[in-house]
Design an enzyme around this catalytic site. Structure first.
Site, short mmCIF file in Angstrom:
data_model
loop_
_atom_site.label_atom_id
_atom_site.label_comp_id
_atom_site.label_asym_id
_atom_site.label_seq_id
_atom_site.Cartn_x
_atom_site.Cartn_y
_atom_site.Cartn_z
CD GLU A 17 -1.48 -2.43 1.93
OE1 GLU A 17 -2.48 -3.17 2.52
OE2 GLU A 17 -0.33 -2.52 1.99
CG LEU A 18 4.94 3.47 1.72
CD1 LEU A 18 3.89 4.67 2.31
CD2 LEU A 18 5.98 3.12 3.03
CE LYS A 19 5.28 -0.58 -6.85
NZ LYS A 19 6.52 -0.21 -7.33
CE LYS A 121 22.74 -3.40 -2.89
NZ LYS A 121 21.66 -3.85 -3.52
N GLY A 441 19.66 -2.81 -19.80
CA GLY A 441 19.00 -4.17 -19.76
C GLY A 441 17.59 -3.79 -19.98
NE ARG A 524 13.41 -2.18 -7.92
CZ ARG A 524 13.09 -3.24 -8.92
NH1 ARG A 524 11.62 -3.18 -8.95
NH2 ARG A 524 13.82 -4.32 -9.21
CD1 TRP A 570 19.85 -9.01 -4.20
CD2 TRP A 570 19.26 -8.47 -6.05
NE1 TRP A 570 20.56 -7.64 -4.42
CE2 TRP A 570 20.17 -7.42 -5.57
CE3 TRP A 570 18.77 -8.47 -7.18
CZ2 TRP A 570 20.63 -6.24 -6.34
CZ3 TRP A 570 19.44 -7.26 -8.21
CH2 TRP A 570 20.07 -6.19 -7.91
CD GLU A 674 26.06 4.44 -8.29
OE1 GLU A 674 25.75 5.59 -8.02
OE2 GLU A 674 26.97 4.09 -7.75
CG HIS A 703 18.27 4.66 -8.83
ND1 HIS A 703 19.48 4.44 -9.19
CD2 HIS A 703 17.63 3.45 -8.50
CE1 HIS A 703 19.93 3.20 -9.01
NE2 HIS A 703 18.68 2.41 -8.80
#
Length: 764
Positions: A17-19, A121, A441, A524, A570, A674, A703
């Protein structure tokens, strides 16, 4: 009596819901008031979910990131946003992502977006935080409004509130001095603000505050250790009780420091530091609480409750009321509720516990310790049955995979020839210009793509219709790239919902949830697949889509794969064998796909290792073993191809200075990284290390919705050319473009290609 508490709860909501609320606000489709109301609703729901705890966390909810929240609480705003006026929430989003809602930007005191804060991170997790920015003249000022608002809500709800804040030493450690000044020199200015915050919480009737200092599980030099002594001596006089929280690892050389600090309690991660619990119980002063993180807050497997009670019971007898129980860390890193998973295989589901189920496990442990195991005999029996089922299931063990692992030898990871011999062959085959352009990609996941995928999964769109829809999106991506005059194309990954889940869905040994979402950053979210058994590849996974895309163009088309280390890091990974073994299994499976792509005529194959660095142990002394098997796994995956097939890899949010030799040892022909948010700072790694192969330093931050200028990109690439020979440089974005809109992507890539053309004329 044992006290139960929690270090933090997932903030995104069981159904994200927050997203969706954030994205509606950013697009101008809902108001600021509606977003704030959604936040309050989620907090109320989450505190209700934690109602059986003796103490529940407050302040763990953030609209974007808890470290960014702490920066605002401490009045530490980057100078570039201080000229904006209006609601603080909009400034908050400007720091996080470069801009807030469109309506807020139209009425801002300054024009246009700003540079987003650097993101990196959170320790060795897949969560990202916004890096605090410091200068020698940085000052701090208390703004407790966000925390006090949440505290008032919790108290009104009857919650036994335990505010959670990032500790002063960890806060400085997490940040970056933009002028290369000493961060620790700011501690004397920072501590009075922390003291005022604790006084403010005391005035609101708070008994306990949780101060997170996870850097205590890292290797700290004498200056940082002294900073802890200084900080907590200064805060000792406050009347509030302090629970100092560590997690993600062992204290080791910091154990004596942690037990000596003048706080009222210490939380330790007993999943990673089980061997230290007895020493802590001995060395912690007799009046202090020892909070034991006995439930794994980072993985989704059920806790073996009977085995856990076997070592907790003597500890409880020894400590009595001084023993607290909690998950090992914040539950931010696991999904919310297993009860939502109606389609998950029943046997596998019986082995799992999400956030709410972990709180149930906590309650069972506490009841058993407080009242005896008989009080929870049924729960313990059910748990034991699930543990036994998983341990002995034939679905977990595949003898053929184990035999393949046993056959791995050193030659499997070697290319036919070294890079210096491969490069001319690849150049002749690909015929690319100087400063070749490509993307990483993915292209935007449009509403049409998501709708087609949703309909296909729901059964309302047949396979032929789905394939047609995906092929149309692939063709669109190819035509757009040709129009932009990019040099090496990608198919856009329209068919992929996630770069890890997509592969997990096609590998034996994986399972998938419907609602197993966890926050990566901001809005995200990712849904890690569940690696429960031995891994194998039943059939080709990407060849059909890549060969279709190649049929649409004469330009080189990259095959796009996710590497074994990233898939591992991941995923929610099985905890019944070493991670290295699971990684080698993944490497063999992805290697088969690489060879199939080469057989199909694909000339360039990218194997993403975005998460290579995040798997590093927090202590440098343990890096060597991890890097050995991680690099070996990549080489096994990539190095079966012929010399004229070009292997790319991509890494994001990574700092390379300290692992550059291992990255070079991966022997990819081209690495893309990056660098834009750090203004090419990551290339400092190449000052003292001559990277032998080709490199594409990311030239714009995907981003952020801001469009990079041609001049900015040229400037960044010229910086790069000072360290890397121009003939070995590529021009590309930081990362995939999945989360952007086409209206943002086209002008950004137009400027990027124009910059590459300028560079071909200006740089020799």
């Amino acid at each position: 009596m044992v006290t139960t508490h929690n270090l933090g709860f997932p903030r995104i909501g069981a159904k994200r819901e927050l997203k969706f609320g954030l994205e509606r606000y950013w697009k101008g489709e809902s108001s600021r008031g509606a977003l704030k109301a959604l936040g309050a609703e989620l907090r109320q729901r989450h505190w209700n979910d934690q109602r059986d705890l003796d103490l529940a966390p407050v302040g763990d909810f953030a609209f974007y990131d808890q470290v960014l929240d702490m920066s605002f609480t401490l009045g530490n705003l980057p100078k570039r946003v201080q000229g904006f006026h209006g609601d603080a929430l909009d400034n908050y989003f400007r720091v996080a992502r470069g801009r807030s809602a469109q309506s807020a930007e139209e009425h801002a005191a300054c024009c246009g977006g700003v540079s987003a804060g650097e993101m990196t991170k959170w320790f060795d997790t897949n969560y990202h935080y916004i890096v605090p920015e410091f200068h020698a003249d940085t000052n701090f000022s208390l703004d407790p409004s966000r925390l006090l608002q949440q505290l008032a809500e919790a108290q009104a709800q009857g919650v036994a509130a335990k505010p959670v804040i990032v500790g002063p030493v960890t806060y400085l450690w997490l940040g970056k001095a933009k002028d290369d000044s000493d961060r620790l020199a700011l501690l004397p200015k920072l501590l009075p603000v922390y003291g005022a915050l604790l006084d403010t919480l005391t005035a609101q009737g708070v008994e306990w505050v949780q101060i997170d200092e996870p850097i205590l599980v890292t290797e700290l030099d004498a200056a940082w250790q002294q900073a802890f002594r200084t900080a907590y001596a200064a805060l000792e006089t406050r009347r509030i009780k302090v629970l100092l929280a560590t997690y993600f690892g062992q204290l080791q050389g910091n154990l004596a420091l942690a037990t000596s600090l003048p706080v009222d309690g210490l939380h330790v991660d007993a999943i990673n530091a089980r061997d230290e619990v007895d020493a802590l119980a001995r060395e912690l002063p007799a009046e202090r609480v020892l909070s034991v993180g006995a439930i794994n807050g980072r993985n989704i497997w059920k806790t073996d409750l009977n085995a856990t009670l076997d070592w907790l019971e003597p500890l409880a007898k020894r400590l009595g009321d001084r023993l607290w129980l909690a998950p090992s860390c914040s539950l931010l890193h696991v999904p919310v509720d297993l009860a939502s998973e109606e389609k998950l295989d029943a046997e596998i589901r019986s082995w799992l516990a999400f956030a709410l189920q972990k709180l149930d496990e906590l309650k069972v442990l506490a009841t058993a310790l407080n009242e005896g195991r008989d009080k929870v005999a049924d729960a313990l029996a059910a748990n034991a049955a699930a543990i036994h089922s998983r341990r002995h299931s034939p679905r977990v063990n595949n003898p053929a995979v184990k035999a393949a692992i046993a056959r791995i030898d050193a030659q499997l990871g070697n290319r036919v020839s070294p890079y210096t011999q491969r490069a001319p062959k690849q150049s002749a085959r690909l015929n690319l210009p100087a400063f070749p352009t490509t993307t990483i990609g993915s292209f935007p996941q449009t509403g049409e793509i998501r709708q087609a995928r949703s309909q296909f999964k729901a059964g309302t769109l047949d396979e032929a219709g789905y394939r047609k829809a995906m092929q149309a999106e692939i063709e669109r991506s190819v035509r757009e790239q040709e129009s932009l005059e990019l040099d090496v194309l990608v198919h856009g990954e329209a068919e992929r919902n996630d770069m890890v889940e997509y592969f997990g869905e096609q590998l034996d040994g994986y399972a998938f949830s419907q609602f197993g979402w966890v926050q990566s950053y901001g809005s995200r979210c990712v849904k890690p697949p569940i690696l429960f058994g031995d891994i194998s590849r039943p059939k080709a996974m990407t060849v059909e889509w890549i060969t279709y895309a190649q049929s649409l163009t004469n330009k080189p088309m990259k095959g796009m794969l996710t590497g074994p280390v990233t898939i591992l890091n991941w995923s929610f990974v099985r905890d019944d064998q070493p991670r290295s073994v699971s990684c080698y299994q993944l490497a063999l499976a992805i290697r088969e796909e690489v060879l199939d792509l080469e057989k199909a005529g694909v000339r360039v194959i990218q194997i993403d290792e975005a998460a290579l660095r995040e798997g590093l142990p927090l202590r440098r002394a343990q890096w060597g073993e991890y890097l050995k098997w991680a690099v070996e796994s990549f080489r096994i995956t990539a190095n079966g191809v012929q010399d004229d097939t070009q292997i790319h890899t991509h890494m994001c949010y990574s700092e390379f200075n300290d692992i550059i030799a291992s990255i070079a040892d991966m022997d990819a022909d081209v690495i893309t990284i990056e660098t834009s948010r750090s203004d090419m700072e990551l290339l400092d790694a190449f000052d003292n290390f001559k990277y032998p192969n080709e490199i594409g330093p990311g030239v714009y931050d995907i981003h952020s919705p801001n469009i990079p200028t041609q001049e900015h990109i040229v400037g960044l690439m010229k910086k790069a050319a000072e360290r890397i020979p121009a003939e070995r440089l590529w021009v590309n974005p930081d990362c995939g473009l999945k989360t952007r809109q086409w209206a943002e992507v086209i002008p950004a890539l137009t400027n990027m290609v124009a910059a590459a053309k300028t560079l071909r004329n200006q740089v020799q």
